[in-house]
Every structure is written in C-alpha cells, then in structure tokens.
Design an enzyme around this catalytic site. Structure first.
Site, PDB file in Angstrom:
ATOM      1  N   HIS A   1      -8.354   6.461   0.500  1.00  0.00           N
ATOM      2  CA  HIS A   1      -8.652   6.135   1.897  1.00  0.00           C
ATOM      3  C   HIS A   1      -8.374   7.338   2.792  1.00  0.00           C
ATOM      4  O   HIS A   1      -9.165   7.660   3.682  1.00  0.00           O
ATOM      5  CB  HIS A   1      -7.806   4.948   2.353  1.00  0.00           C
ATOM      6  CG  HIS A   1      -8.300   3.620   1.865  1.00  0.00           C
ATOM      7  ND1 HIS A   1      -9.623   3.246   1.947  1.00  0.00           N
ATOM      8  CD2 HIS A   1      -7.639   2.563   1.312  1.00  0.00           C
ATOM      9  CE1 HIS A   1      -9.763   2.017   1.452  1.00  0.00           C
ATOM     10  NE2 HIS A   1      -8.580   1.587   1.055  1.00  0.00           N
TER      11      HIS A   1
ATOM     12  N   HIS B   1      -5.710   4.792  -4.958  1.00  0.00           N
ATOM     13  CA  HIS B   1      -6.601   4.052  -4.060  1.00  0.00           C
ATOM     14  C   HIS B   1      -6.278   4.378  -2.600  1.00  0.00           C
ATOM     15  O   HIS B   1      -7.172   4.711  -1.809  1.00  0.00           O
ATOM     16  CB  HIS B   1      -6.430   2.553  -4.339  1.00  0.00           C
ATOM     17  CG  HIS B   1      -7.191   1.643  -3.430  1.00  0.00           C
ATOM     18  ND1 HIS B   1      -8.211   0.826  -3.880  1.00  0.00           N
ATOM     19  CD2 HIS B   1      -7.075   1.376  -2.099  1.00  0.00           C
ATOM     20  CE1 HIS B   1      -8.689   0.120  -2.874  1.00  0.00           C
ATOM     21  NE2 HIS B   1      -8.007   0.438  -1.771  1.00  0.00           N
ATOM     22  N   GLU B   2      -4.994   4.283  -2.238  1.00  0.00           N
ATOM     23  CA  GLU B   2      -4.611   4.518  -0.843  1.00  0.00           C
ATOM     24  C   GLU B   2      -4.819   5.982  -0.455  1.00  0.00           C
ATOM     25  O   GLU B   2      -5.225   6.282   0.672  1.00  0.00           O
ATOM     26  CB  GLU B   2      -3.164   4.092  -0.609  1.00  0.00           C
ATOM     27  CG  GLU B   2      -2.865   2.626  -0.933  1.00  0.00           C
ATOM     28  CD  GLU B   2      -3.797   1.641  -0.235  1.00  0.00           C
ATOM     29  OE1 GLU B   2      -4.356   1.974   0.835  1.00  0.00           O
ATOM     30  OE2 GLU B   2      -3.993   0.528  -0.755  1.00  0.00           O
TER      31      GLU B   2
ATOM     32  N   HIS C   1     -13.734   0.874   0.748  1.00  0.00           N
ATOM     33  CA  HIS C   1     -13.773  -0.004  -0.418  1.00  0.00           C
ATOM     34  C   HIS C   1     -15.184  -0.053  -0.992  1.00  0.00           C
ATOM     35  O   HIS C   1     -16.173   0.022  -0.261  1.00  0.00           O
ATOM     36  CB  HIS C   1     -13.315  -1.415  -0.043  1.00  0.00           C
ATOM     37  CG  HIS C   1     -11.861  -1.495   0.262  1.00  0.00           C
ATOM     38  ND1 HIS C   1     -11.345  -2.285   1.266  1.00  0.00           N
ATOM     39  CD2 HIS C   1     -10.794  -0.876  -0.306  1.00  0.00           C
ATOM     40  CE1 HIS C   1     -10.033  -2.150   1.304  1.00  0.00           C
ATOM     41  NE2 HIS C   1      -9.681  -1.298   0.358  1.00  0.00           N
TER      42      HIS C   1
END
EC number: 3.4.24.-
Length: 480
Positions: free
Chosen positions: A337, A333-334, A343
């Site tokens: 980014h 997830h990070e 999101h």
C-alpha cells in the site's frame, strides 16, 4: 570464493495421519517425520563461517526426491543494523550485533521454475517452500536427542474457526488517481523491468506482543528476522531489496497508545515516527507489530502511496498467525500500500494474491499484474527518493558530480559526456527509452537478454549470466 557444500538429507520418513502434534506453526493432523543427516563435501576446516554462503539440500517429499538450492540472503540486514530494548526507567539499551554470518537463506527447487524457498538454519531447519503450486513447511520436532523434523503441507495446519481477517485499507482512503488508473494501463514487458530499489525497514514490537511471547526477546528477534527474510523474497519480483535496519522491542511499556482502533493506532504511530523516530534512526519505512486485536477483524493498515513521507511511510500489523510466513505476507501487503498498490480486484491476475483484501485460506505469495502496474506508476510519477540508496553500503549524499564514475543519491546514471546516448548529462537521468547506461549486462542502453553469459568462468568455476532485469552481472549463486 564462495564455498559450496552439498548437504544430503538422508530421510527416514514416517507419515503420521490421524495423530496430532503441536508445532510453532500450529496443530497438525497429517505430517511426515524426517531425520536429516548432514554429509559435507568439504573438510570442516575449509568452512570459515558457521553458516555457508551456498548450500544444497536433497530429501524426499511424498516419496519423491527433491533438491533444494539455497543461497544466504546477503541483503537481509543494512550495514547499520541495530537492536534496542528498553530498561524499566525507559532508557534505550542499544546493541549492534554482528549479523554477517547469519543463518537465513532463499532458494528454489531444482526442475521447478515456479518454486520458491525461504529457510532458517539457526536451530534446525525451519522453512517454507513451494513446489508444483503447493506450499510445504518443515520444522524441527522437540524430541530429545534426535534430529527429527516434521514436513507438512500448509493446508494440513488446523485453521481457526473465525470470521475472515482483512486489511483495514479502503479503496477510497488516502488514495490518488494515478494509482487507481494504473491497473488499466497496458504496460509492455520492457516497461515491467523494474529499476532496483532499496527499502530500509524499522520494525517496532509493542509490549503486548512482548508479553504474548512471555518476554522472550530472543524468540521475538528470530521470528522478526525470518519474517524479513520472507518479505525480501516476495519483493524480489519487483526488484526491491528490503533490509532490516532497526528492531525495537517495547519490553517495558508501549511508547504510544495502541488500541483496538486500527486507524487511531496508525495515526499515532505515524506522528511518533515523524517527531521521534526519524531523529534517532535511519530508515525508509516503519512497521509496528502488535498483539492487539483490532476492531472489524482488521490485521493491518497503511497509507496508500506513503513511502518516504515522514508521517505516512508506516504500517501497523497484528501478529495474527502462528505461521510466521502468513504474518510476513500481511507485512508485505501493507508495505505494498505504501508503494501505491490497492487491493486486487477480480480482473487482476495472480495465483494467490498478496494484495487481496481478505486473508485467503491458501497462502499468498505473489503480486498481481495490477500491483506491478500500480507500483510502476507510483515510482514514475512520485519518484520516492528514500528508496534509491543501497543500504548495504555507505550512502553517498554529496551533490551529484558529472563523470565521477559513482552513482550518487538522486542519479540514475553517471552523467559523464553530453554525447552519452543512454544518460542525460544535464540531469544524470536515463534518456527516454533507455534502461541502463553501463554494466556488463547493458548493450545499447538496454538490458541484455536473460541467460546471456556476462562473465566467463575460470577453471572449474561456473559462468555468470544476465538476469534480464538489471545492467549488472549477478554472481552465480552456485559458484564453486
């Protein structure tokens, strides 16, 4: 030639309901006990390495037979992989372990096109696999003189009664307009065929996490290796190979201040990467894993669109769950980014979204259509250079030379003749509308259809097929 073994798991299955057991993944109230028995089709002497390149496991789940096809993850480690611990006087102790014969696999379940599997065969079988939309796990049971394993659904792991855990990135934090607009783009199927990219990961484990695991560096190392194997599997949907290049454990003390403020800790880690790490190690993206509990139930944070930037190609992740796959999702997830993703919103489509702001009760394992569009826009508009080089072979860093039949750093195709309809000889970039310039699965500058035979088998071997997303002819994982 890859030696394929057929390994049959003969199961004596005993469902346990109501009783409780504690495994590495947590407390369970419902599980099945299975006793694997390995039956190999090849003589022991025919297997050169400790771990086979390709395997099949056959066993039952809920009384139904299941055949698991596995292939060793050849992209797990970069060719310069290193591990570093620290002495009491803060001296680095470096090691360059041999990782070619490792025990980490990816796979799928036969007759289930949407299935996935990620497995460690290091100490018994430890894996998660998705079948018919449900996530299952298998782990060894610590029972003396037996090969007992537990098979259980993710939903049967007892969950902590606590406020929802979430990512610390806000939609207006270090973002840029091109990625905000990306989820509104209409991207054709052809545009969604992502060019292959390579990310060399540097993982740093803080002293708090080292203490959390009682100073057991070997246990931490295996846990991190399994997480990277999971990350690698999830990123395949974007045609990204994530390889572990550096693992550092701060065994004596933290080398930066890690506190309850996720923004502060991330800023310090980014500055440290820029001034210290990049002078010591070769990597594209660094993550700090910590046992620190951040304010606001935050479990991770990363700059949006920071990939390849000296200070911003970083993330911090709390080791927040006993199930390592769940932590690996947070790490993915990070990193998402850093690759320009925001999101997910309600309009985004996926089964269980990796880029959801709040950690779901159901395991996340897919990027949404919004993520794919945002990533496509980011790599097109910003062209992060550090992820172009394949870490599995020595990188070529010389000035591009036309027609040398070798793709060098910064080239999308071998320039060659100005008359090449696919490759611009002046820029060594693909011409507009071209997906490829050469390769067994490249025809008239386009990827050949998935399933097209690109290499005919010899003898009793198996044909190789195009995958529809690259020009190369990938080796069939089930070669004899």
């Amino acid at each position: 030639m890859i030696q394929v073994l057929l390994i049959t798991i003969c199961l004596a299955v005993f469902p346990f309901q109501g009783s409780s057991i504690v495994l590495d993944s947590g407390n369970l109230n419902e599980f099945e006990v299975v006793y694997p028995e390995k039956v190999t089709a090849l003589p022991r002497a025919a297997v050169k390495n400790k771990y086979e390149d390709a395997m099949q496991y056959e066993f039952k789940v809920n009384g139904e037979p299941l055949l698991l096809h596995l292939e060793r993850n050849k992209g797990l480690f970069s060719d310069d992989y290193s591990e570093i611990h620290y002495s009491p006087d803060a001296r680095e102790i470096s090691a360059y372990p041999s990782v070619e014969d490792h025990c980490f696999y990816h796979g799928r379940v036969e007759n289930d096109a949407d299935s996935t599997a990620s497995l460690s065969a290091c100490d018994g079988l430890k894996a998660h696999f998705k079948i018919q939309g449900e996530m299952y796990l298998i782990e060894p049971l610590e029972v003396s003189d037996t090969d007992a394993h537990a098979v259980f659904k993710y939903e049967n792991v007892e969950k902590e009664d606590e406020p929802p855990k979430m990512c610390g990135v806000t939609q207006n934090w270090e973002s840029y307009e091109s990625t905000k607009k990306a989820s509104q783009l209409n991207v054709s199927p052809d545009q969604q065929r992502f060019p292959q990219r390579f990310i060399k990961l540097a993982i740093y484990v803080d002293h708090g996490m080292y203490t959390k695991y009682a100073g057991n560096s070997e246990r931490i190392t295996k846990r991190v290796h399994q997480m990277i194997n999971n990350i690698n599997m999830m990123c395949r949907a974007l045609n990204i190979v994530t390889s572990l290049s550096v693992l550092r454990i701060w065994s004596e003390k933290d080398l930066i201040t890690v506190n309850a403020s996720a923004p502060s800790s991330l800023t310090l880690f980014g500055a440290w990467r820029e001034t210290v790490l990049l002078n010591r190690t070769s990597h594209d993206h660094a993550q700090l894993m910590t046992a620190t509990i951040f304010n606001g139930n935050v479990i991770g944070r990363a700059p949006v669109g920071g990939m390849c930037d000296p200070k911003r190609s970083v993330a911090i992740v709390r080791d927040h769950n006993a199930i390592l796959f769940i932590v690996a999702v947070t790490m993915t997830h990070e990193m998402g980014h850093n690759l320009g993703m925001h999101h997910d919103e309600d309009k985004c489509n996926c089964n269980t979204c990796i880029m959801s702001k709040v950690l779901s009760r159901q395991p996340s394992y897919e990027f949404s259509d919004c993520n794919e569009n945002e990533y496509q826009t980011y790599v097109t508009d910003h062209s992060p250079q550090c992820i172009l080089n394949d870490p599995l072979r020595p990188d070529t860093v010389s000035t591009p030379v036309s027609g040398n039949e070798l793709l060098e750093a910064g080239e999308e195709c071998d320039c060659g003749s100005p008359g090449n309809p696919c490759c611009d000889a002046a820029t060594c970039k693909l011409r507009q509308g071209a997906q490829c310039a050469e390769g067994l699965c490249c025809d008239q500058c386009r990827f050949m259809k998935k399933g097209t035979v690109c290499r005919i088998a010899r003898g009793d071997d198996m044909d190789d097929y195009c995958n529809g997303i690259s020009a190369g002819c990938p080796r069939n994982p089930f070669h004899a």
